[in-house]
Design a protein around this motif. Structure first.
Motif, PDB file in Angstrom:
ATOM      1  N   LEU A   5      -9.817 -31.692 -50.291  1.00  0.00           N
ATOM      2  CA  LEU A   5     -11.437 -31.183 -50.804  1.00  0.00           C
ATOM      3  C   LEU A   5     -11.651 -32.275 -51.370  1.00  0.00           C
ATOM      4  CD1 LEU A   5     -14.200 -29.595 -49.650  1.00  0.00           C
ATOM      5  CD2 LEU A   5     -12.702 -28.016 -51.239  1.00  0.00           C
ATOM      6  N   ARG A   6     -13.096 -33.215 -51.510  1.00  0.00           N
ATOM      7  CA  ARG A   6     -12.836 -34.019 -52.967  1.00  0.00           C
ATOM      8  C   ARG A   6     -13.866 -33.228 -53.707  1.00  0.00           C
ATOM      9  NH1 ARG A   6      -8.674 -35.476 -50.492  1.00  0.00           N
ATOM     10  NH2 ARG A   6      -8.435 -38.161 -50.355  1.00  0.00           N
ATOM     11  N   ASN A   7     -13.927 -33.421 -54.824  1.00  0.00           N
ATOM     12  CA  ASN A   7     -14.627 -33.808 -55.950  1.00  0.00           C
ATOM     13  C   ASN A   7     -15.819 -34.314 -56.073  1.00  0.00           C
ATOM     14  OD1 ASN A   7     -15.565 -33.220 -58.356  1.00  0.00           O
ATOM     15  ND2 ASN A   7     -14.388 -32.629 -59.595  1.00  0.00           N
ATOM     16  N   LEU A   8     -16.560 -33.919 -55.645  1.00  0.00           N
ATOM     17  CA  LEU A   8     -17.839 -34.933 -55.080  1.00  0.00           C
ATOM     18  C   LEU A   8     -18.689 -34.775 -56.305  1.00  0.00           C
ATOM     19  CD1 LEU A   8     -19.010 -33.208 -51.948  1.00  0.00           C
ATOM     20  CD2 LEU A   8     -17.119 -35.299 -52.194  1.00  0.00           C
ATOM     21  N   THR A   9     -18.691 -34.364 -57.467  1.00  0.00           N
ATOM     22  CA  THR A   9     -19.344 -34.922 -58.440  1.00  0.00           C
ATOM     23  C   THR A   9     -19.123 -35.658 -60.206  1.00  0.00           C
ATOM     24  OG1 THR A   9     -18.550 -32.218 -59.760  1.00  0.00           O
ATOM     25  CG2 THR A   9     -20.580 -32.370 -58.073  1.00  0.00           C
ATOM     26  N   VAL A  10     -17.521 -35.429 -59.793  1.00  0.00           N
ATOM     27  CA  VAL A  10     -16.984 -35.866 -60.711  1.00  0.00           C
ATOM     28  C   VAL A  10     -16.634 -37.340 -61.031  1.00  0.00           C
ATOM     29  CG1 VAL A  10     -15.736 -36.140 -62.989  1.00  0.00           C
ATOM     30  CG2 VAL A  10     -16.641 -33.949 -62.363  1.00  0.00           C
ATOM     31  N   TRP A  79      -6.992 -40.033 -57.431  1.00  0.00           N
ATOM     32  CA  TRP A  79      -7.711 -38.843 -56.364  1.00  0.00           C
ATOM     33  C   TRP A  79      -8.374 -37.883 -56.232  1.00  0.00           C
ATOM     34  CZ3 TRP A  79      -5.396 -37.642 -51.791  1.00  0.00           C
ATOM     35  CH2 TRP A  79      -5.545 -36.591 -51.579  1.00  0.00           C
ATOM     36  N   ASP A  80      -8.694 -37.466 -57.530  1.00  0.00           N
ATOM     37  CA  ASP A  80     -10.056 -36.939 -57.596  1.00  0.00           C
ATOM     38  C   ASP A  80     -11.125 -37.757 -57.296  1.00  0.00           C
ATOM     39  OD1 ASP A  80      -8.882 -34.106 -57.685  1.00  0.00           O
ATOM     40  OD2 ASP A  80      -9.457 -33.891 -59.874  1.00  0.00           O
ATOM     41  N   GLY A  81     -11.554 -39.266 -57.899  1.00  0.00           N
ATOM     42  CA  GLY A  81     -12.177 -40.089 -57.738  1.00  0.00           C
ATOM     43  C   GLY A  81     -12.694 -40.762 -56.649  1.00  0.00           C
ATOM     44  N   ILE A  82     -12.393 -40.113 -55.186  1.00  0.00           N
ATOM     45  CA  ILE A  82     -12.009 -41.268 -54.905  1.00  0.00           C
ATOM     46  C   ILE A  82     -13.209 -41.306 -53.121  1.00  0.00           C
ATOM     47  CG2 ILE A  82     -11.069 -39.910 -52.794  1.00  0.00           C
ATOM     48  CD1 ILE A  82      -9.250 -42.302 -51.966  1.00  0.00           C
ATOM     49  N   ILE A  83     -13.933 -40.480 -53.580  1.00  0.00           N
ATOM     50  CA  ILE A  83     -15.145 -40.531 -52.770  1.00  0.00           C
ATOM     51  C   ILE A  83     -16.503 -40.917 -53.865  1.00  0.00           C
ATOM     52  CG2 ILE A  83     -17.286 -38.771 -52.340  1.00  0.00           C
ATOM     53  CD1 ILE A  83     -15.225 -36.583 -50.485  1.00  0.00           C
ATOM     54  N   PRO A  84     -16.714 -40.659 -55.010  1.00  0.00           N
ATOM     55  CA  PRO A  84     -17.137 -40.838 -55.952  1.00  0.00           C
ATOM     56  C   PRO A  84     -17.106 -42.889 -56.090  1.00  0.00           C
ATOM     57  CG  PRO A  84     -16.703 -38.873 -57.091  1.00  0.00           C
ATOM     58  CD  PRO A  84     -16.043 -39.234 -56.055  1.00  0.00           C
ATOM     59  N   ALA A  85     -16.118 -43.160 -55.925  1.00  0.00           N
ATOM     60  CA  ALA A  85     -15.752 -44.685 -55.991  1.00  0.00           C
ATOM     61  C   ALA A  85     -16.310 -45.190 -55.375  1.00  0.00           C
ATOM     62  CB  ALA A  85     -14.159 -45.380 -56.353  1.00  0.00           C
ATOM     63  N   LEU A  86     -15.775 -44.580 -53.384  1.00  0.00           N
ATOM     64  CA  LEU A  86     -16.340 -44.827 -52.287  1.00  0.00           C
ATOM     65  C   LEU A  86     -17.753 -45.040 -52.744  1.00  0.00           C
ATOM     66  CD1 LEU A  86     -15.939 -45.753 -49.733  1.00  0.00           C
ATOM     67  CD2 LEU A  86     -16.831 -43.330 -48.924  1.00  0.00           C
ATOM     68  N   LEU A  87     -18.979 -44.124 -52.533  1.00  0.00           N
ATOM     69  CA  LEU A  87     -19.872 -44.247 -52.859  1.00  0.00           C
ATOM     70  C   LEU A  87     -20.567 -45.245 -54.229  1.00  0.00           C
ATOM     71  CD1 LEU A  87     -20.681 -41.068 -53.305  1.00  0.00           C
ATOM     72  CD2 LEU A  87     -21.011 -42.362 -51.274  1.00  0.00           C
ATOM     73  N   ALA A  88     -19.447 -45.746 -55.229  1.00  0.00           N
ATOM     74  CA  ALA A  88     -20.055 -47.077 -56.274  1.00  0.00           C
ATOM     75  C   ALA A  88     -19.585 -48.342 -55.508  1.00  0.00           C
ATOM     76  CB  ALA A  88     -18.859 -46.098 -57.365  1.00  0.00           C
ATOM     77  N   ASN A  89     -19.397 -48.247 -54.406  1.00  0.00           N
ATOM     78  CA  ASN A  89     -18.321 -49.506 -53.972  1.00  0.00           C
ATOM     79  C   ASN A  89     -17.690 -50.023 -54.890  1.00  0.00           C
ATOM     80  OD1 ASN A  89     -19.106 -51.832 -51.482  1.00  0.00           O
ATOM     81  ND2 ASN A  89     -20.427 -52.536 -53.862  1.00  0.00           N
ATOM     82  N   LYS A  90     -16.908 -49.682 -55.224  1.00  0.00           N
ATOM     83  CA  LYS A  90     -15.418 -49.568 -55.254  1.00  0.00           C
ATOM     84  C   LYS A  90     -14.110 -50.093 -54.188  1.00  0.00           C
ATOM     85  CE  LYS A  90     -16.454 -49.237 -59.681  1.00  0.00           C
ATOM     86  NZ  LYS A  90     -16.769 -49.581 -60.793  1.00  0.00           N
ATOM     87  N   PHE A  91     -14.564 -49.559 -53.112  1.00  0.00           N
ATOM     88  CA  PHE A  91     -14.439 -50.189 -52.030  1.00  0.00           C
ATOM     89  C   PHE A  91     -14.726 -49.873 -51.182  1.00  0.00           C
ATOM     90  CE2 PHE A  91     -12.494 -46.116 -53.630  1.00  0.00           C
ATOM     91  CZ  PHE A  91     -12.512 -45.463 -51.923  1.00  0.00           C
ATOM     92  N   ASP A  92     -14.799 -50.224 -49.638  1.00  0.00           N
ATOM     93  CA  ASP A  92     -15.091 -50.000 -48.380  1.00  0.00           C
ATOM     94  C   ASP A  92     -14.362 -48.508 -47.375  1.00  0.00           C
ATOM     95  OD1 ASP A  92     -16.769 -52.588 -48.907  1.00  0.00           O
ATOM     96  OD2 ASP A  92     -15.104 -53.495 -48.437  1.00  0.00           O
ATOM     97  N   VAL A  93     -13.795 -48.228 -47.591  1.00  0.00           N
ATOM     98  CA  VAL A  93     -12.792 -47.950 -46.420  1.00  0.00           C
ATOM     99  C   VAL A  93     -12.395 -46.400 -46.985  1.00  0.00           C
ATOM    100  CG1 VAL A  93     -11.567 -47.710 -43.958  1.00  0.00           C
ATOM    101  CG2 VAL A  93     -13.113 -48.891 -44.758  1.00  0.00           C
ATOM    102  N   LEU A  94     -12.745 -44.743 -47.205  1.00  0.00           N
ATOM    103  CA  LEU A  94     -11.347 -44.666 -47.927  1.00  0.00           C
ATOM    104  C   LEU A  94     -10.587 -43.917 -46.726  1.00  0.00           C
ATOM    105  CD1 LEU A  94     -12.479 -41.087 -49.591  1.00  0.00           C
ATOM    106  CD2 LEU A  94     -10.678 -41.394 -47.919  1.00  0.00           C
TER     107      LEU A  94
END
Length: 265
Positions: A5-10, A79-94
């Protein structure tokens, strides 16, 4: 794991480290960036002292890229920023043992599940534990934070037990070994290396507990996370995963690390 369960806001400061690999030279020049958490999670993900990624998921990433004829690279992310990083186009596939849940599906898309697992309690062999909320009342339960397991433990046991949240599974293992927690709760497949280690020989799986695990947390399997706009990439990954399983390559990779085939039934 997970399960997570990722932190989706930070959006954490990422401090990313790059490790790349490529499919065969004849492959088309499509580069995909796969994001993984920086901390080790054996046997799913381990970074060697030379900077190479090993484990079930890096092996599966390489097989996927070969199947899709794509050049690929792995990027480490906080770890805690992995979803925000995906949405910010830091990588393509989590691609890091993320459990598919309705809550996460509001934010990102997922591939078809590529493995499934459940949570398990681990404690010393010579200690009898009753895995009910009443039996663990007053006890300390360790669990890795920002995970499906942590959400389950808080909900099912948090009223009566002392829940200890850890940044990494290694930190949780260390406190169990030191006697600072009574039991820990983690993915059943994630405890394999710990229980086989010299430190882990005095510990054992105690069971899943008496509280039924929420199928919305555990019942959808583990999938690759993608941006919702990347519909064509989702199709490619879904097809490649299925092809790897049908060819037997997936089972070959799975059985290298686990005593069973992890493919979701």
């Amino acid at each position: 794991m997970k399960r997570m369960l990722r932190n989706l806001t930070v959006l954490a400061s990422l401090g990313m480290t790059l490790c790349s690999f490529t499919a065969p030279a004849s492959a088309a020049a499509e580069t995909l960036r796969f994001g993984v958490a920086a901390e080790p999670y054996p046997p799913f993900l381990v970074k060697t002292p030379t900077g190479q990624f090993t484990g079930f998921e890096p092996d599966l990433i390489r097989a996927l890229c070969e199947q899709m004829k794509a050049e690929c690279e792995i990027k480490e992310v906080a770890w805690d920023g992995i979803i925000p990083a995906l949405l910010a186009n830091k990588f393509d596939v989590l691609f890091n043992s993320m459990g598919i849940s309705p809550e996460r599906q509001k934010v990102i898309a997922f591939s078809r599940p590529y493995y499934e697992t459940t949570g398990i309690f681990v404690a010393p062999k010579n200690v009898k534990v009753t895995l009910t909320p009443e039996g663990l009342a007053g006890k300390s339960i360790g669990v890795q934070g920002s995970t499906t397991n942590a959400e389950f433990i808080r909900t099912a046991y948090g009223n009566a037990s002392n829940i200890r949240i850890y940044n990494t599974q290694d930190d949780c293992n260390a406190d169990l070994l030191a006697g600072r927690i009574d039991v820990m709760f983690l993915d059943k497949l994630g405890d394999i290396d710990f229980l086989k280690s010299e430190d882990g020989l005095a510990y054992e799986e105690k069971g899943t507990g008496s509280v039924k695990m929420d199928p919305l947390l555990y019942g959808l399997g583990i999938g690759a996370g993608l941006r919702k706009s990347d519909t064509a990439l989702k199709v490619k990954i879904d097809q490649a995963l299925t092809q790897l399983h049908d060819s037997g390559k997936y089972t070959q990779i799975s059985e290298k690390y686990f005593p069973v085939d992890l493919w979701p039934q």
